[in-house]
Design an enzyme around this catalytic site. Structure first.
Site, short mmCIF file in Angstrom:
data_model
loop_
_atom_site.label_atom_id
_atom_site.label_comp_id
_atom_site.label_asym_id
_atom_site.label_seq_id
_atom_site.Cartn_x
_atom_site.Cartn_y
_atom_site.Cartn_z
N TRP A 1 67.91 64.68 38.40
CA TRP A 1 69.11 63.97 38.86
C TRP A 1 70.04 64.92 39.60
O TRP A 1 70.65 64.54 40.61
CB TRP A 1 69.85 63.37 37.66
N HIS A 2 70.13 66.16 39.13
CA HIS A 2 71.05 67.10 39.75
C HIS A 2 70.59 67.53 41.13
O HIS A 2 71.42 67.88 41.98
CB HIS A 2 71.22 68.34 38.86
N GLY A 3 69.30 67.54 41.38
CA GLY A 3 68.86 67.95 42.71
C GLY A 3 67.36 67.84 42.87
O GLY A 3 66.61 67.99 41.91
N PHE B 1 75.52 66.31 44.73
CA PHE B 1 74.70 65.48 43.87
C PHE B 1 75.09 64.00 43.98
O PHE B 1 74.42 63.17 43.41
CB PHE B 1 74.82 65.93 42.41
#
Length: 414
Positions: free
Chosen positions: A246-248, A414
């Protein structure tokens, strides 16, 4: 609900993850002599995409579960999804907390407005005075990691831990404060995370809106801890892998999530043995030492994981993580020499380094005072002369020591 989730996740998949998976398929295909003909997309990632898609998904899920009535006013629903204070970097709100506030009439309240402005000022201080100053030294090391080893890598990693906290929690404070000025209450997103004594406690204090989102909408539906032990560990690990992704769209973020999943599982597996060791060594008879040991251990594990979060590539992350203690004695002597006789440290004037350390101490002191009392409320009780003197001093410190180089917030990506 299914079509809504497909639509939201589809937007994420196309804008954020398509190129990542396509590049990995290409690399895998080349290893087996297969040529991938699918081109990469050349499109810009919308700011805060992961945040407002998750907020939209929480609305759909809560309505489906019957925990929230469907919103009949499209404008108010759109405001919930795209509420500007927390649009680009959270906190990720739930409809139960915020939707009803959009239907209520809000009146001007002097105390509420000034309280919100104080929170915004503190968030701006953390971002511009602390985070952006630390970024100057962190970027110098992490953009050229092979030029450093030992103590320099350790200092840069610890500085990044405080940089990302001040950067992200600073934005959250500004979001909460600006919403409060207008009469809206957003959920708390940070609660002194580096005061945690375990990784589990850390995730109860860091990015609370995201960790609770994954708990309620992924961990619990997978079975949570109401399953066999090994399935429970699987659920934990999957949640942290997804959190990393999700963060990257990068393997560094996935490894960062995997490390935190491993920390959690290892902590549960070894809980009995660690308790026996603590009992055998009678550490609980020395609470200050024992609490400090827990705090330092947790902070060290979090910092090690931050290496993969910050590193520009897997190769850089591998170099940094394997050279933290390389030539530690020699690099420490070199650092001491720079501290005493040199002009520059980590690419900055020595005064910048001392200021960074000083402001970290100020940060922790404020955190301590906040844990003992409601600091903003106490400031409002000061006599006007003292209160405005404090505001003036803050303004001078902000102007004189702020780093005004247009650094965007880290979590905007993000």
């Amino acid at each position: 609900m299914v079509w809504s989730l497909i639509a939201n996740l589809g937007v994420l998949a196309i804008f954020k993850y398509f190129n990542f998976f396509n590049q990995n398929i290409t690399a895998l295909g080349e290893a087996f002599g297969y040529q991938n003909q699918i081109p990469s997309l050349t499109i810009l990632l919308p700011i805060g995409l992961s945040f407002h898609t998750f907020q939209a998904m929480s609305y759909t899920i809560e309505v489906y579960r019957g925990n929230e009535k469907a919103e009949q006013h499209f404008g108010i629903y759109a405001l919930y999804v795209m509420f500007y204070p927390q649009l680009v970097a959270g906190p990720i709100e739930r409809p139960q907390n915020i939707l009803h506030q959009f239907h209520e009439k809000h009146y001007f309240d002097y105390d509420r407005v000034t309280d919100g402005l104080k929170l915004m000022a503190w968030g701006l201080f953390k971002k511009v005075v602390i985070a952006d100053r630390l970024a100057l030294m962190v970027n110098k090391v992490y953009n050229n990691p092979t030029d450093y080893e030992g103590i320099f890598l350790i200092i840069a990693t610890v500085f990044f831990a405080f940089q990302i906290f001040c950067d992200f929690s600073g934005y959250s404070d500004i979001a909460l404060g600006s919403a409060q000025v207008m009469g809206f209450t957003l959920m708390e997103n940070f609660r002194r995370p580096y005061a945690a004594k375990s990784i589990k406690e850390f995730w109860g204090r860091w990015h609370i809106s995201l960790s609770t989102w994954f708990r309620d909408y992924l961990y619990v539906p997978l079975g949570g801890n109401r399953v066999s032990t090994w399935r429970w560990y699987y659920n934990i690990f999957i949640v942290f892998l997804v959190s990393g992704l999700w963060h990257g769209a990068s393997w560094t973020f996935i490894i960062w999530g995997a490390l935190h999943g491993f920390y959690q599982i290892f902590g549960f597996i070894t809980a009995a043995q660690r308790n026996q060791l603590v009992k055998h060594l009678q550490l609980r008879k020395f609470p200050v030492f024992y609490n400090t040991l827990q705090l330092v251990t947790t902070f060290s594990l979090v910092c090690f994981a931050w290496i993969f979060f910050r590193a520009n590539s897997l190769a850089d992350a591998w170099y940094i993580s394997t050279h933290l203690f390389q030539n530690l004695l020699g690099s420490t002597k070199e650092f001491g020499s720079q501290l005493l006789f040199g002009r520059n440290i980590l690419g900055q004037y020595k005064q910048e380094f001392f200021l960074a350390v000083l402001f970290i101490i100020v940060l922790e002191r404020v955190h301590y005072l906040q844990s003992q009392q409601k600091l903003r409320l106490e400031i409002s009780k000061f006599r006007p002369l003292y209160r405005w003197g404090l505001y003036s001093m803050y303004l001078l410190v902000f102007i004189y020591f702020g780093v005004f180089n247009s650094n965007s917030f880290i979590y905007f990506q993000f």
